[in-house]
Structure formats: structure tokens, C-alpha cells
Scaffold this motif. Sequence first.
Motif, mmCIF file in Angstrom:
data_model
loop_
_atom_site.group_PDB
_atom_site.id
_atom_site.type_symbol
_atom_site.label_atom_id
_atom_site.label_comp_id
_atom_site.label_asym_id
_atom_site.label_seq_id
_atom_site.Cartn_x
_atom_site.Cartn_y
_atom_site.Cartn_z
ATOM 1 N N PRO A 167 0.801 -1.236 0.000
ATOM 2 C CA PRO A 167 0.000 0.000 0.000
ATOM 3 C C PRO A 167 0.835 1.288 0.000
ATOM 4 O O PRO A 167 0.313 2.355 -0.312
ATOM 5 C CB PRO A 167 -0.853 -0.102 1.254
ATOM 6 N N SER A 168 2.113 1.191 0.359
ATOM 7 C CA SER A 168 2.936 2.405 0.334
ATOM 8 C C SER A 168 3.363 2.767 -1.089
ATOM 9 O O SER A 168 3.928 3.822 -1.315
ATOM 10 C CB SER A 168 4.196 2.205 1.174
ATOM 11 N N ASN A 192 2.687 3.386 -5.296
ATOM 12 C CA ASN A 192 1.702 3.615 -6.347
ATOM 13 C C ASN A 192 1.689 2.362 -7.208
ATOM 14 O O ASN A 192 2.710 1.687 -7.336
ATOM 15 C CB ASN A 192 2.110 4.810 -7.204
ATOM 16 N N THR A 240 -4.846 -4.596 4.980
ATOM 17 C CA THR A 240 -4.419 -3.621 5.989
ATOM 18 C C THR A 240 -3.336 -4.155 6.928
ATOM 19 O O THR A 240 -2.350 -3.472 7.166
ATOM 20 C CB THR A 240 -5.619 -3.133 6.821
ATOM 21 N N GLU A 241 -3.500 -5.380 7.445
ATOM 22 C CA GLU A 241 -2.501 -5.899 8.386
ATOM 23 C C GLU A 241 -1.271 -6.447 7.675
ATOM 24 O O GLU A 241 -0.142 -6.181 8.050
ATOM 25 C CB GLU A 241 -3.101 -7.029 9.236
ATOM 26 N N PHE A 242 -1.513 -7.260 6.634
ATOM 27 C CA PHE A 242 -0.373 -7.873 5.941
ATOM 28 C C PHE A 242 0.197 -6.945 4.883
ATOM 29 O O PHE A 242 1.263 -7.174 4.357
ATOM 30 C CB PHE A 242 -0.765 -9.203 5.263
ATOM 31 N N ARG A 243 -0.543 -5.937 4.531
ATOM 32 C CA ARG A 243 -0.148 -4.942 3.523
ATOM 33 C C ARG A 243 0.193 -5.609 2.188
ATOM 34 O O ARG A 243 1.183 -5.281 1.551
ATOM 35 C CB ARG A 243 1.022 -4.107 4.062
ATOM 36 N N ARG A 283 -3.899 4.746 10.530
ATOM 37 C CA ARG A 283 -2.849 4.098 9.748
ATOM 38 C C ARG A 283 -3.271 3.968 8.275
ATOM 39 O O ARG A 283 -2.491 4.232 7.366
ATOM 40 C CB ARG A 283 -2.560 2.716 10.343
ATOM 41 N N GLU A 284 -4.520 3.595 8.080
ATOM 42 C CA GLU A 284 -5.017 3.491 6.701
ATOM 43 C C GLU A 284 -4.938 4.839 5.991
ATOM 44 O O GLU A 284 -4.517 4.932 4.841
ATOM 45 C CB GLU A 284 -6.488 3.042 6.712
ATOM 46 N N THR A 344 -1.381 5.721 5.174
ATOM 47 C CA THR A 344 -0.866 4.927 4.052
ATOM 48 C C THR A 344 -1.224 5.595 2.732
ATOM 49 O O THR A 344 -0.394 5.701 1.825
ATOM 50 C CB THR A 344 -1.462 3.508 4.103
ATOM 51 N N ALA A 366 1.589 8.416 0.391
ATOM 52 C CA ALA A 366 1.997 7.990 -0.957
ATOM 53 C C ALA A 366 1.763 9.095 -1.998
ATOM 54 O O ALA A 366 2.168 8.957 -3.141
ATOM 55 C CB ALA A 366 1.231 6.727 -1.345
ATOM 56 N N ASP A 410 7.450 0.385 7.633
ATOM 57 C CA ASP A 410 6.825 0.628 6.324
ATOM 58 C C ASP A 410 7.143 2.034 5.817
ATOM 59 O O ASP A 410 7.496 2.224 4.659
ATOM 60 C CB ASP A 410 5.307 0.485 6.431
ATOM 61 N N TYR A 411 7.009 3.011 6.684
ATOM 62 C CA TYR A 411 7.172 4.407 6.257
ATOM 63 C C TYR A 411 8.631 4.711 5.896
ATOM 64 O O TYR A 411 8.907 5.376 4.902
ATOM 65 C CB TYR A 411 6.701 5.374 7.348
ATOM 66 N N ALA A 470 9.656 3.024 2.675
ATOM 67 C CA ALA A 470 9.079 3.659 1.482
ATOM 68 C C ALA A 470 9.537 5.114 1.347
ATOM 69 O O ALA A 470 9.006 5.845 0.512
ATOM 70 C CB ALA A 470 7.562 3.592 1.542
ATOM 71 N N GLN A 520 9.124 7.677 3.297
ATOM 72 C CA GLN A 520 8.003 8.599 3.524
ATOM 73 C C GLN A 520 8.141 9.430 4.791
ATOM 74 O O GLN A 520 7.288 10.251 5.089
ATOM 75 C CB GLN A 520 6.697 7.793 3.572
ATOM 76 N N GLY A 566 3.317 -7.972 10.076
ATOM 77 C CA GLY A 566 1.856 -8.034 10.128
ATOM 78 C C GLY A 566 1.356 -9.444 9.824
ATOM 79 O O GLY A 566 0.478 -9.967 10.506
#
Lengths: 319, 442
Positions: free
Chosen positions: A58-59, A61, A270-273, B74-75, B78, B82, B100-101, B104, B106, B398
Motif C-alpha cells: 500500500p505504500s 503507487n 491492511t494488516e499484511f499490507r 494508519r489506513e 498509508t 503515498a 513501512d514508512y 518507502a 516517507q 503483520g
Amino acid sequence: MCGPLPPDNHRSGKPVTAQTFNRMTPYLFLAPAAITMAIALLYPLGYMVYGSFRDWDPSQNISETDFVGLKNYITLFFDPAFRESLSVTLIFAFTVVVAEMVIGVGLALLLDRNIRGISVLRTLFILPMMIAPVVVGLMWRYMYHPTVGTFNKTLKSLGFDGVDWLGQHALLSVIIADIWQWTPFILILALAALQSLPASAIEAARIDGATAWQQIWHIKLPLMMPVLVVTALLRLIDAFKVLEVILVMTEGGPGLSTEIVALRISRTATEFRELGTAAAMSNYLLILLLILTLAMFAIGRLQDARTARLARQVQEEEG
Amino acid sequence: MLKYTKRITLGAVSALALASAASAGPYDEYQGETLIVNFPAHPHFDAVMKILPEFTAETGIEVEVDQLPYLKMRERQTLELAQDEGEYDLIAYVVFSKADYVYADQLENLARYFMNPKLADPAYDADDLIDGYVYNIGFAGGNKGYLEGKTGSLFGIPYGSETSILGYRTDIFDKHGLSVPETYGELLDVACRIPDLEPGMGGLSSRAASGHHASHAFLLHLAPLGGRIFDDQWNPIVNNAAGVEAANALKTIVDCGPEGAASFGFGEALGSFLNGDTAMFLDTTVVAGQINDPSKSKVVGKVGWALHPMGVRRGSQTGGFGIGIPSNAENKEAAFLLMQWLTSKKGDKLVALAGGNPSRFSTHADQDVNAKFPHMATFGEALKHADPDWRPIIPVWGKINADLGTTLSKVLTEDLDVQEALDGVAERTRAVMEEAGYYTWQ
């Protein structure tokens, strides 16, 4: 949109062009609706199908993601957690739809009469489906609470042991909650179908001495069948996608015992992305629902064909 | 979607602030700017809302807060992070978002802000920030990629630090002459004696519901009992003797806990303790406010606090939030000033007094804070033992976490054998790690 023809065409004397233009007219009228549908329906669907072939976090594009072919689909096919989730969904959906159809149609047959206060009763019956799913989930979760919940308190006050509703019997508990919420949907549609049945057929049956049970079994139910098939189909599609109530009540647990596919899709995204895998999972669900829908319509067609054949036979015999 | 957008407008106060800020120096350039920040709906950030007007009064910088339930937050982040140009100037993030951030690209590396003499406050005293949290929430690129280390650097600052602490009912312990458990052996023993001593009462209320609740509860026990999810080469070792002991400890706690404990999420576990249904509670420090609130708790004045019991070592959880500046933020320097103000000694004390969780050693030892919240000294001691590596902070966590949590739930509710369950988790974890490239160098 369909004004006079351009003068050039008119002067060139090509009637074919004019005919073509005339033929195009309906399509031009349809174009706005078609374009809207393409944008609103097909684009997101196409995006999901496209995404399901990609390794998509999800991070990122979607343009930055890698193409992985059918990997997401193949991984899912061999993933025991997804298969368990699919089997939970099938058990859940078929159980609730069968139970809701039986109870809903049964209640409709009981309520299809002129008794005092019937409109109040009908309103009361349809209240559950008007409540927001999250509220339904919370309400049932507290009613199932092991110590302070309504059910266990009642059981204990009657001298019985409490039941571990959301632990040992989690799937049954969410099925009960769904039946409570959605039986009214079947009820109102079945009631509408019953009230639109031709009075003459029922009258004729009564004169012929048919009992109430025979009237239901041989007259009312067969005549209601087209409506009931569509109603069952709508509920089935909805049952496959149910999310909020189960999310609030059990979060899919214990273990994976109530983790239906919609919840697994949500967790995967959402959790596992893993958006690509979540998209592939959604497509599996879509294909499953398409098969079910086609099967239901095929059954409907077969029934229509059978009815038509019987009607022809009767006509031939009479003729 | 639940969304609370609260605009901190000050009216007359801001006019006063602008006048006084004229001499404030570092804030001059940013006066009148409006920062948009994204915070979770959480007791600590509810306290932050109370102190933000003071920041505006002091600096002339206005703050608009988009406060969301933390999973929604968080959603939203995300999606927002981006974009080429983001809406948020400052965000609060949960610790597992860090990987994650940062991965990426971010979040802003904070080095260039702390190097800027016009922005960095010389009196900031970064050494006073609690080490474990700085490493756990703020650092990336160090040891294992997510801890402190020579190759690491700072991307965020802890804000709203939580650790695990043992709450116990002083009245019940006094009545039966029980000692406060200091080791895991004592903890499990007391937990299972309580139901006999006080019929109808559970020993310890723990979260145990399928998924992250069960996983969280297991991890709480894993670190003190000497276990880890991975060894230093990323091989899963969750199924070793320490892992089995931690899972057995969780099972014992649930079996000796209140009725229906196996399906408890955090809310039910806390509710059970607040309702007086259990004698102990072992989880985050953030609950102290609710336990002392008579409108929510039946056990006000009856709860004592002790350090998370020891196994082979001390190792309480590190949780809570950090704050960081998104790479696509519009007002990065003003955002840094807000971040610095909030986490300064003054800001930390203000938020502690407003009911938040302080992130500095000095705040935990502060007399005013302790006078208002007597438990704060114990919490400060607990934070010294907070283990930044109690769970891995890697992008694939996750998925592993969900598998661990659902498998443990089967152990708790379906009597699945502990060793067999953890062997399965280890095997599946290895496959996930393999696919994510963690064994490329082996």
C-alpha cells in the motif's frame, strides 16, 4: 445530439450515411449511461483485476509495483488459511441463507392475514435490519459476554451452566446474530410475494377442498418461487460479503473459526499490507459469486421451462 | 468513518500570542502558519489536545488536528503519505508503521533539523528521552534494520510511551497475605490460587482473542522468559523452549483467568479488571487513568503497581506512538518546531500533568507529576527495562503476527499442542521471510 445532418453529407447524396447516422442514434442516447457505467463500475473492477497480478504494497503507487503474473492466485490456492476461510464462508453463507429462508417464509405465511395490529407487527419484525451492522455486532457481543451477557445471566439464573458463546461456539453465535438481523429481509419480500398472488388460484384450491398445508405446498410456494429464488440469491451474495458484524463480534476468532473471506481480504490489505493478494482474493470471491448467480438463474430458467412445458401439455390435452 | 477534526483556534488568545511571540525568536518566521497534524484517538493524544493551545500561544503557529481511531489513522496515512503533496505536516504513528514508512522513504530523517541552529533548541536534552523508546520508535537502519546501531538514524521521536506493568488488587492481596509476584513462577502461582481464594474471581485478566490480541499477550511473556521470534540470522526460534514456556504461561493465565477469557480483546481484559472480576492485570501503562477514574472503575484506590515480573531477564514491552514529519509535508520546519516543543522537558511535563504518558526520565521523576500521579515513579522504573526488541519491526511482521495470533488462539481454545502449534508458526514464518528476501545472504 441528433440534429440535422451535416450539409456536406446531404449534398453528396449518400443515403447510407444518413441511415448509419439514424442507426447510431440509439447508441448515442445510450452513450452517457454506458460511459458512466464504464467509469463507475468497470474501471474499479479492472483496477482490481490489474492489481491482482502485481506485488503491491500500500505504500507504493500501482505504477511502481512489479508484475508477478498468476503468483498471487497460485499462492492463495495452496494457502491453508485462505482455504479455511473459504470453507468458513461457505458454511456461514449457506447456513444463514437456508435458516433465514425457512424462518422468513414461515413468518410471512403466518403474517399474511388480516389480524389487528398487523402493521405494527410487521414494523417490529423489520427493525433488526434497520440497525447499523457495527451496532448489531456490539449488541450481540455484549449479550454473549461470558459473565455479564444476557444469555449467560439468564442461563445461570435458571440453574444452568454458562455457555462459552464466542469461544467454543463462535461460528454458531455469529450465525444466530446474522439470522436475527436478516430474516426480516426475507420476511418482507416473501410477504410482498404472497400478497401479490392471484386470489383466484387460492380460492379455487379452497373450493376444491385443499387443506391450508396443501395450499401452501402446492399453490403458494410454487407461485412465490421466482421471487424466493431472487431473494435467496441476494441474501447469498450479501452473506458472502458480510464483514462488520463478525469483525466486531469475534475478529475472526478463535483461531480462524469465524474468519470469513471478506475479513481475510480486509486483513490481507491492511494488516499484511499485500494489496495484490487481497485483490486476487476478491477476484476469487467474485468468480464464486458469479458462478452462484449463474447457477441460480439457470435453476430459474429450468423452472420456467418446466412450467411452460406443463402448460403446453395441459393445453394439448384440453385441445 | 469516525473522524474528528478539531481546529484549535484561539481568537483572543492568538492575538495575545502573536504579540508575545514577537520576541520568541525561533518561531518568528513561522508565525501565522497553520500545521495540519494527524493524531490517534487515544488517551495520550486527548491530553495533547489540551496543551496545544499553549503551543499556539507561545509560538503563533496554529495547529489543526485530524484525530482518528488508530487503525483508521494508519489506513489514512498509508494513502496520504503515498501522494506527491501530503495533507499532513506532522503525524503520530504506531511503532510497526515505522518500518513501512521509512522503507518507502516517507518520513523525514531528523538529522538536518537537529543540525539546523535556527531550529534545534540547545536545551532540548535528547539524553533525557527514554532510550528503549527512541530506538524502538524513532530509529531505523541500525541493528537488524530497526534498532539502534552505528548505521542507524532518527526518523521520529517517541511520544506517548507505554510499557507493560503489573496492576494488582491491594485489598485482595492483603486479605490473603499474598506477596506481589516478582518472578514468572510466582506470577503463575498467584494467578491460579486466586480463583480458589476468591470464588468467582479470575487470577489475571489478559487479552487472548484470536489475532493480534493473543500474539501481543504471548510476546509480553516471551521477552522476559528469554525468548525471541528470530535469532540474529532471522531464523525463526519462536518454537524453542522459551517460546513453549511463554505459550504455556499464556495458557495458564487464561485457564486461571476470568470466565470466557480466551475470547477477550484488550477492552474485555481491562473491563474485567475495572469491574473487579480479576485480581491482576498485566498490560500497558496507558490504563492507569481509567483505573483511577471512578466513573469507569470499581477498583479506584485498590490497585497497586509493580514491575513486569522477571523470567530469566527483565523485558517489558515497548509500545505507544512516535511523531514524525512526512516527506511530503508542506510545512516541515514549523512541524519540527511543534515536534520539538511537544517532546521538550516542558511539553512532556505539561502532557503528563494533563493525563498523558511522558517520554522522558525527568518527567517520571518530577515532583509535581508524582504528586498528581503517584504511580509515575514505578512507571518510570518500568520504562528503564522496556525492551525495544520485544517484537520485530519488519515490513512482513503483520502477516507473521496474524498467523502467530490465530495459531495461539487455537492453543487456547481448541487444545492444540503448544509445541506443534509453534513449530507450524516457525515453518510458515520461515517461508514468509524467505519470500521477503531475508535469507538472500545465507
